[in-house]
Write a protein that holds these residues in place. Structure first.
Motif, mmCIF file in Angstrom:
data_model
loop_
_atom_site.group_PDB
_atom_site.id
_atom_site.type_symbol
_atom_site.label_atom_id
_atom_site.label_comp_id
_atom_site.label_asym_id
_atom_site.label_seq_id
_atom_site.Cartn_x
_atom_site.Cartn_y
_atom_site.Cartn_z
ATOM 1 N N LEU A 1 0.828 -1.210 0.000
ATOM 2 C CA LEU A 1 0.000 0.000 0.000
ATOM 3 C C LEU A 1 0.863 1.262 0.000
ATOM 4 O O LEU A 1 0.556 2.235 -0.710
ATOM 5 N N THR A 2 1.946 1.243 0.775
ATOM 6 C CA THR A 2 2.859 2.397 0.768
ATOM 7 C C THR A 2 3.372 2.644 -0.649
ATOM 8 O O THR A 2 3.432 3.793 -1.118
ATOM 9 N N LYS A 3 3.745 1.568 -1.337
ATOM 10 C CA LYS A 3 4.251 1.731 -2.704
ATOM 11 C C LYS A 3 3.191 2.337 -3.626
ATOM 12 O O LYS A 3 3.495 3.195 -4.463
ATOM 13 N N GLU A 4 1.940 1.923 -3.475
ATOM 14 C CA GLU A 4 0.881 2.508 -4.320
ATOM 15 C C GLU A 4 0.701 4.000 -4.015
ATOM 16 O O GLU A 4 0.457 4.803 -4.912
ATOM 17 N N MET A 5 0.819 4.358 -2.729
ATOM 18 C CA MET A 5 0.629 5.771 -2.382
ATOM 19 C C MET A 5 1.774 6.623 -2.919
ATOM 20 O O MET A 5 1.563 7.757 -3.365
ATOM 21 N N HIS B 1 -3.754 3.964 -10.167
ATOM 22 C CA HIS B 1 -3.097 3.624 -8.895
ATOM 23 C C HIS B 1 -3.959 3.962 -7.687
ATOM 24 O O HIS B 1 -3.773 3.368 -6.625
ATOM 25 N N THR B 2 -4.909 4.888 -7.843
ATOM 26 C CA THR B 2 -5.866 5.085 -6.744
ATOM 27 C C THR B 2 -6.749 3.840 -6.634
ATOM 28 O O THR B 2 -7.021 3.356 -5.523
ATOM 29 N N ALA B 3 -7.158 3.299 -7.780
ATOM 30 C CA ALA B 3 -7.943 2.059 -7.759
ATOM 31 C C ALA B 3 -7.118 0.919 -7.138
ATOM 32 O O ALA B 3 -7.624 0.149 -6.319
ATOM 33 N N SER B 4 -5.831 0.834 -7.486
ATOM 34 C CA SER B 4 -4.968 -0.215 -6.905
ATOM 35 C C SER B 4 -4.821 -0.030 -5.401
ATOM 36 O O SER B 4 -4.834 -1.009 -4.643
ATOM 37 N N ALA B 5 -4.633 1.216 -4.979
ATOM 38 C CA ALA B 5 -4.466 1.473 -3.542
ATOM 39 C C ALA B 5 -5.724 1.067 -2.786
ATOM 40 O O ALA B 5 -5.650 0.445 -1.722
ATOM 41 N N ARG B 6 -6.879 1.394 -3.352
ATOM 42 C CA ARG B 6 -8.128 0.975 -2.693
ATOM 43 C C ARG B 6 -8.216 -0.543 -2.637
ATOM 44 O O ARG B 6 -8.614 -1.113 -1.626
ATOM 45 N N ALA B 7 -7.827 -1.200 -3.735
ATOM 46 C CA ALA B 7 -7.865 -2.664 -3.747
ATOM 47 C C ALA B 7 -6.906 -3.253 -2.700
ATOM 48 O O ALA B 7 -7.103 -4.369 -2.235
ATOM 49 N N LYS B 8 -5.877 -2.496 -2.342
ATOM 50 C CA LYS B 8 -4.918 -2.973 -1.327
ATOM 51 C C LYS B 8 -5.266 -2.458 0.067
ATOM 52 O O LYS B 8 -4.435 -2.523 0.972
#
Lengths: 134, 134, 134, 134, 134, 134
Positions: free
Chosen positions: F66-70, F88-95
């Motif tokens: 999650l840190t990496k996505e942010m 990447h906001t969608a990926s962060a939410r998925a994580k």
């Protein structure tokens, strides 16, 4: 150090000398700053760039000279051009920018930078009322 | 579509309603644009952002309101924030920017963008005369 | 000063030495510039970055080596990376860029920077004829 | 929608018509893209911008036309100007850019963008050997 | 040299001294770095900027302090702010960032910079599945 | 519309299919987003880009996913890549990114953007204490 080798005595070149002379007359100062001395490595580019800067920045127009310098600073800050921030801050001061106006300019640039980042992070779609054709 | 889900009826939240009411009173318009409606997903962030924008942009100060809007446009263009360019161009027009001033603003932004690129490509070192402490 | 502490004698690390040796052979020079000496603080990142740079920049391909260096300079100028502008201008000169070509490159970068700013300030919608699928 | 209201029939203005006619003759196409149709809101800005673009991009010079278009694309990508990326990618294709060259161009832009970020994150000081005056 | 003349003894001004004292207590260090000493040229801007930085960066919240520093570094790298990269890398180290985490952070920033450039060059339209409202 | 013509049925190409299959297995989802479908116009570039993204973003490491996505979102915002912010906001939410963490992330990005602009406008010289070698 610059990425080109500026001519050691640029005013030996008559076209360079003509540009520098016009610059001194236009700006009421003998000092020609390093940007122009460096750009003198190519007289064509020097002539065309000075012609445009003179036309936009040093010709009476619909915006007053100090406003134009502050807009120039704003663009240069957002583009991260340190030299340009320095040279146009010096120009703005020479055109009367007070310390209080400078602080205010920084505050506007800062809040614009901040909301630019927020809007991009939020991906806000444009409001139809902003349509210039309405 | 934005990256957050803005509340469908944001003014049901009393802190959001208070911000929007203050915005309407400050700006003399009923319209609250999408940036603020989207930011309402987090009332804290909304309150703090509006407080700053109001303080910097809507409080009488050392720069006139139209100059501040033009500086805001300049930063937004250089940062590539399309929404911000739209919203602050609309604000500048609402504050009296004429078409001729707009064209002039674009010319200054354009020449600044151009010389920013030239200076960065040339890596010109800063002139000692630009020292603010001199 | 860099933000990491580069190893004082990076080639004592066998993976770093292997990268630097390959770099010297590929580029036909003994000199390893500071970017690589700094990146040597993490041999993994060094290996992967060099593998990619070698593959893209130093392998015969559909674009000639000088064109690739000029594109690299263009990106670095627009991103405001001074070090990168310096290192790739040196590389372009080593690959034969003349002073006249350099001046021309600067002119193209400058006019692109200028029209990029104009288009963003105008928020011009994309023409349907630009559709790659047409 | 753009931030200015472009003239509905721009070629009724003789100076605009003269620019568009020169553009059609120079580019060997009847199509005048939206950037120029939008910029026509101010004939001065239109004339000066076209004169510069024509001079830099459409005059035989030390760089071939396709290289110049690829440099233009590179700057536009790094500046995040979507319209400019579209229009100059279309121009590059019109000047013969193959799909393989396009893929290669993207690879160079991508690796430049990557190492620009690495160098900035590492804050690498410039190597003295990059000095153009050596 | 900065573009403003920072006060030689900024803590003689009581509002500046109050900010610096709060900064020392909040950060558990006597050192006040140059950004704040320079910003002290305008106590208003200093107070407001510190209040915001303290509120966002030094108040317990939903993100841990090290993650916030790494995000700050990432933004500063992409914006090309060398000073900010230095100061927040130092802060991240003070908050426990290991060398391995730093290398990993650089790798993420680098690949993000790379794919940002690729996506912009390709002008990929947003996938409907990314809609936050779905 | 993208600037290249993505293959209508990309998985007919065995190298593209292999990448997409690995992507589905790595990400535990059948959906392959448009960036990859567009990049499939060049299987080489697709393979190399996915290999890097997988290695940096989808391999257990010193930073949590999650840190990496942010961090990825932060870079993408500062670079103005709307598509990347969305994906990447969608990926962060998925994580697992919560709405409160998202709001906090935006606040950090915003204050970083703001102080980046202030520091650049002030041209603050780097403090010697930030030297990584101390």
């Amino acid at each position: 150090m610059p990425t080109v080798q500026p001519p050691p005595d640029p005013e030996q070149h008559p076209r360079v000398k003509a540009v520098f002379d016009d610059m001194r007359a236009t700006r009421h100062t003998d000092y020609v700053n390093r940007f122009w001395r460096t750009l003198a490595f190519d007289p064509d580019l020097l002539e065309r760039t000075w012609a445009e800067v003179k036309q936009v920045m040093a010709t009476p127009s619909h915006l007053d000279p100090l406003t134009k310098e502050m807009v120039y600073i704003a663009v240069s800050v957002a583009n991260g051009c340190g030299y340009c921030v320095h040279s146009h801050t010096a120009s703005a001061r020479a055109k009367g920018m007070t310390e209080a106006q400078h602080a205010e300019l920084l505050a506007v640039i800062a809040v614009a930078g901040k909301t630019n980042h927020l809007v991009t992070a939020l991906q806000v779609p444009v409001d139809p009322v902003f349509d210039a054709a309405r």
